[in-house]
Design an enzyme around this catalytic site. Structure first.
Site, PDB file in Angstrom:
ATOM      1  CE  LYS A   1      -1.752   2.867   2.791  1.00  0.00           C
ATOM      2  NZ  LYS A   1      -1.836   4.072   1.921  1.00  0.00           N
TER       3      LYS A   1
ATOM      4  CD  GLU B   1      12.247   3.894   8.491  1.00  0.00           C
ATOM      5  OE1 GLU B   1      12.498   5.115   8.401  1.00  0.00           O
ATOM      6  OE2 GLU B   1      12.241   3.123   7.530  1.00  0.00           O
TER       7      GLU B   1
ATOM      8  CB  CYS C   1      11.927   9.180   9.524  1.00  0.00           C
ATOM      9  SG  CYS C   1      12.866   7.966   8.577  1.00  0.00           S
TER      10      CYS C   1
ATOM     11  CD  GLU D   1       9.029  12.758  12.206  1.00  0.00           C
ATOM     12  OE1 GLU D   1      10.001  12.281  11.611  1.00  0.00           O
ATOM     13  OE2 GLU D   1       7.997  12.106  12.467  1.00  0.00           O
TER      14      GLU D   1
END
Length: 494
Positions: free
Chosen positions: A175, A254, A288, A389
């Protein structure tokens, strides 16, 4: 504007999805590249059932490891040959520079090639005998794998999950992110071409674009999906982990990061300046592992940050297709607005905006999702700006006094994905690297990756490992075999 195919890959067949249409947009111009119908939950189920049947076909089930390796080598070859096409497609879809997207396409090819080599040299083991029997430990496919990837580096992320999963003998339901499905679909065409060439079932791979709410949830919950590989946000990762736990299936996650970059007083300043900028502003900060918290020794803080700001102001912002561009647009206007909101939050927390802090001005930028490279300071590490973040071209600079103060601040985060250290003192670098709570530490470099080196996150940055020789084993089940060597009956029968 080039025409982009709008079919998706369901159960080995290219066809129009039955789900909601999703527009994929060029973030440099705001123009729609393609409108793709998502997969429906029913099509996810169809793909999972076809994948399970494909795994059971003797052509795939009985394929020896070195023969599967030949298939992976062919995928690597096709991917490498199509690198320019994949690069252009990913730049159009994500806004990244052509230099970066070509490197990502070649990285994907390298991942398939490495996993092929690792597969050919992987060994089962004969374990030490502790009785009248011979014992072996062998590995078998785990089943249908659900792979869910983000929008920031789709082609490389796709390869990191598909290559080891196929090497292990599985089938994959991929996906891709709803915003950036085009390059994943293009890679799928190369993979199905290789499967066709070897007369293997193409239903081993489905690519199912759509929302996480519908398609992602259907993939994770389907009873035939026996393993999940996910890259994305931490909160979504938590939800997936909960579903995987309820199903008693393994999941690798992750997740997010707020990585520290450390500049000691003895660092090579020119090297550190270039490395800090690359670490946070390449990919427009949409990474990231971005080094988004900068810790500088107090003795050199003012001079280093001053020189950094001067250079950041000179970074070239523009379309990813334009030679010389260093910072492209963000992936989507909605994401650009999220980054801008974080900078507004930083101002409300008392930050000084040393450069950037807004969208660039001018006609060439007005339709794109651009945001200027931004450097902030004046905030404590406990501020939301330093803890959450942002996933954009925003760097927060902080001074530190000594090594203990540095390590305390650097580790004061829910995340633990990566870290960078800039210093000439390699003993100090090694000492600090061992004290930092992160899965990857770079010393006098940043954002360098190898398919042969494991990658993992600590704390809320993830669970499990990708890359390296053990990546294939992570997509397999381990089985123990015992061969009796004695002619005597078992003792209880006497």
């Amino acid at each position: 504007m080039p025409h982009h195919p709008t079919d998706i890959l369901i159960a080995g067949q290219w066809r129009r999805g039955a789900g909601e249409p999703v527009d994929t947009v060029d973030p440099a111009t705001g123009r729609v590249l393609a409108s793709i119908n998502s997969a429906s939950a029913e099509e996810v189920a169809e793909a999972a059932e076809a994948a399970a049947r494909a795994m059971a076909e003797p052509a795939w089930r009985d394929l020896l490891p070195h023969e599967r390796a030949r298939v992976l080598h062919r995928i690597a070859e096709l991917t490498e040959q199509a690198a320019d096409e994949l690069s252009a497609l990913q730049t159009a879809d994500t806004g990244k520079t052509l230099t970066e997207t070509r490197a990502l396409a070649l990285s994907a090819a390298g991942t398939f090639r490495y996993m092929a080599a690792a597969l050919e040299t992987a060994e089962d083991s004969v374990t030490p005998s502790r009785g009248p029997y011979v014992t072996m430990s062998v590995y078998e496919p785990i089943g249908v794998v659900g792979a869910i990837n983000p929008w920031n580096s789709p082609v490389a992320s796709d390869a990191q999950k598909i290559a080891p999963a196929l090497a292990a003998g599985n089938a994959v339901l991929l996906k891709p992110a709803a915003w950036t499905p085009l390059v994943s679909l293009a890679l799928a065409r190369l993979i199905t071409q290789a499967l066709d060439e070897f007369r293997l079932p193409t239903a081993l791979l489905s690519v199912l674009p759509g929302s996480g709410r519908v398609v992602g949830d259907a993939v994770v919950r389907h009873p035939l999906v026996a393993r999940i590989g996910f890259t994305g946000g931490t909160e979504t990762g938590r939800s997936i982990a909960a579903i995987a736990a309820a199903k008693l299936i393994p999941a690798s996650l992750e997740l997010g990061g707020k990585s520290p970059t450390i500049v000691r007083a003895d660092a090579d300043i020119e090297q550190a300046l270039a490395g800090v900028m690359f670490g946070v502003f390449s990919s427009s900060g949409q990474s990231c592992i971005a080094g988004s918290r900068l810790f500088v020794a107090r003795d050199i803080y003012d001079s280093f940050v001053g020189a950094l700001v001067e250079r950041v102001r000179k970074l070239r912002v523009g379309p990813g297709t334009e030679p010389g561009t260093q910072v492209g647009p963000l992936v989507h206007h909605r994401h650009r607005d999220s980054v801008a909101a974080y900078v507004d939050l930083a101002r409300s927390e008392g930050a000084r905006v040393l450069c950037g802090g807004s969208a660039p001005e001018g006609e060439r930028y007005q339709d794109g999702a651009y945001y200027l490279p931004t450097v902030l300071d004046g905030l404590p590490n406990t501020s939301r700006t330093c803890q959450e973040e942002i996933f954009g071209p925003v760097l927060v600079a902080l001074p530190y006094d000594d090594e203990d103060d540095l390590v305390r601040q650097a580790n004061d985060s829910v995340y633990g994905l990566a870290c960078g250290i800039w210093t000439r003192d390699l003993r100090a670098a090694g000492r600090i690297a061992r004290r930092i709570e992160a899965g990857t530490v770079w010393i006098n470099t940043y954002k360098q990756f190898s398919a042969s080196t494991p990658f993992s996150g600590w704390k809320e940055s993830g669970l499990g490992t990708e890359k390296g020789r053990d990546a294939i084993r992570a997509y397999q089940r381990q089985k123990s075999l015992y061969w009796g060597t004695s002619d005597l009956p078992l003792p209880w029968a006497n």
